[in-house]
Design a protein around this motif. Structure first.
Motif, PDB file in Angstrom:
ATOM      1  N   GLU A  45       1.095  -1.349   0.007  1.00  0.00           N
ATOM      2  CA  GLU A  45      -0.182  -0.161   0.106  1.00  0.00           C
ATOM      3  C   GLU A  45       0.991   1.434  -0.063  1.00  0.00           C
ATOM      4  O   GLU A  45       1.873   1.259   0.494  1.00  0.00           O
ATOM      5  CB  GLU A  45      -0.818   0.135   1.106  1.00  0.00           C
ATOM      6  CG  GLU A  45      -0.120   0.055   2.564  1.00  0.00           C
ATOM      7  CD  GLU A  45      -1.106  -0.130   3.571  1.00  0.00           C
ATOM      8  OE1 GLU A  45      -2.289  -0.323   3.583  1.00  0.00           O
ATOM      9  OE2 GLU A  45      -0.813   0.349   4.878  1.00  0.00           O
ATOM     10  N   ARG A 104      -1.793   8.941  -9.950  1.00  0.00           N
ATOM     11  CA  ARG A 104      -2.192   7.825  -9.056  1.00  0.00           C
ATOM     12  C   ARG A 104      -1.098   7.269  -8.380  1.00  0.00           C
ATOM     13  O   ARG A 104       0.251   7.532  -8.707  1.00  0.00           O
ATOM     14  CB  ARG A 104      -2.610   6.392 -10.094  1.00  0.00           C
ATOM     15  CG  ARG A 104      -3.993   7.024 -10.632  1.00  0.00           C
ATOM     16  CD  ARG A 104      -4.628   5.803 -11.655  1.00  0.00           C
ATOM     17  NE  ARG A 104      -3.711   5.487 -12.738  1.00  0.00           N
ATOM     18  CZ  ARG A 104      -3.909   4.457 -13.290  1.00  0.00           C
ATOM     19  NH1 ARG A 104      -4.658   3.471 -12.923  1.00  0.00           N
ATOM     20  NH2 ARG A 104      -2.834   4.308 -14.186  1.00  0.00           N
ATOM     21  N   ASP A 106      -0.741   3.907  -7.259  1.00  0.00           N
ATOM     22  CA  ASP A 106      -0.700   2.502  -7.405  1.00  0.00           C
ATOM     23  C   ASP A 106       0.601   1.934  -7.726  1.00  0.00           C
ATOM     24  O   ASP A 106       1.555   2.427  -8.273  1.00  0.00           O
ATOM     25  CB  ASP A 106      -1.621   2.016  -8.555  1.00  0.00           C
ATOM     26  CG  ASP A 106      -1.729   0.657  -8.697  1.00  0.00           C
ATOM     27  OD1 ASP A 106      -2.985   0.015  -8.521  1.00  0.00           O
ATOM     28  OD2 ASP A 106      -0.967  -0.123  -8.987  1.00  0.00           O
ATOM     29  N   ARG A 108       1.938  -0.085  -9.198  1.00  0.00           N
ATOM     30  CA  ARG A 108       2.442  -0.476 -10.588  1.00  0.00           C
ATOM     31  C   ARG A 108       2.711   0.879 -11.409  1.00  0.00           C
ATOM     32  O   ARG A 108       3.338   0.645 -12.522  1.00  0.00           O
ATOM     33  CB  ARG A 108       1.020  -0.848 -11.653  1.00  0.00           C
ATOM     34  CG  ARG A 108       0.472  -2.148 -10.915  1.00  0.00           C
ATOM     35  CD  ARG A 108      -0.677  -2.650 -11.695  1.00  0.00           C
ATOM     36  NE  ARG A 108      -1.770  -2.025 -11.106  1.00  0.00           N
ATOM     37  CZ  ARG A 108      -3.172  -2.315 -11.501  1.00  0.00           C
ATOM     38  NH1 ARG A 108      -3.291  -3.244 -12.380  1.00  0.00           N
ATOM     39  NH2 ARG A 108      -3.923  -1.570 -10.960  1.00  0.00           N
ATOM     40  N   GLN A 109       2.578   1.959 -10.792  1.00  0.00           N
ATOM     41  CA  GLN A 109       3.129   3.127 -11.508  1.00  0.00           C
ATOM     42  C   GLN A 109       4.512   3.329 -11.157  1.00  0.00           C
ATOM     43  O   GLN A 109       5.310   4.234 -11.787  1.00  0.00           O
ATOM     44  CB  GLN A 109       2.393   4.394 -10.900  1.00  0.00           C
ATOM     45  CG  GLN A 109       0.629   4.461 -10.963  1.00  0.00           C
ATOM     46  CD  GLN A 109       0.321   4.005 -12.383  1.00  0.00           C
ATOM     47  OE1 GLN A 109       0.444   4.488 -13.321  1.00  0.00           O
ATOM     48  NE2 GLN A 109      -0.707   3.001 -12.274  1.00  0.00           N
TER      49      GLN A 109
END
Length: 123
Positions: A45, A104, A106, A108-109
């Motif tokens: 997170e 964002r 996330d 994945r960024q």
């Protein structure tokens, strides 16, 4: 090693820790560095993010008011000062770099990750 996280440890509830993330190599050309955490058995997170070239700073709701992210551009290092720690903050903390911005946070960024540093908060 392009991202080196350090500073984790064992701390009592209410205590503080300061994590460091030393960047080298191509990570210096990234947009910025984010801190993430992953409690045992849970998903990773977002905690906080800071951009190298601006004062833009972002926090998760759980970090606001307790954690402070900062940087030293001369040392290519990003810090995470964590105060008022509680047992829910127990996790492996990672720093990561990103080169694209879409607002964002996330995982994945972020395309380059450090090895993680363990934080354990006990009551």
């Amino acid at each position: 090693v392009q991202l080196q996280a350090s500073g984790g440890g064992l701390v009592q509830t209410g205590g503080s820790l300061k994590l460091s993330c030393a960047a080298s190599g191509r990570t210096i050309s990234s947009i910025g560095i984010g801190w993430f955490r992953q409690p045992l058995g849970k998903q990773r997170e977002f905690v906080a993010h800071i951009n190298w070239s601006s004062e833009a700073i972002y926090y998760s709701d759980s970090a606001k008011g307790r954690f402070t992210i900062s940087k030293d551009n001369n040392k290519n290092t990003v810090y995470l000062q964590m105060n008022s720690l509680n047992t829910e903050d127990t996790a492996v903390y990672y720093c990561a770099a990103r080169w694209r911005w879409d607002g964002r946070f996330d995982p994945r960024q972020y395309s380059l990750w450090g090895q993680g540093t363990q934080v354990i908060v006990y009551s």
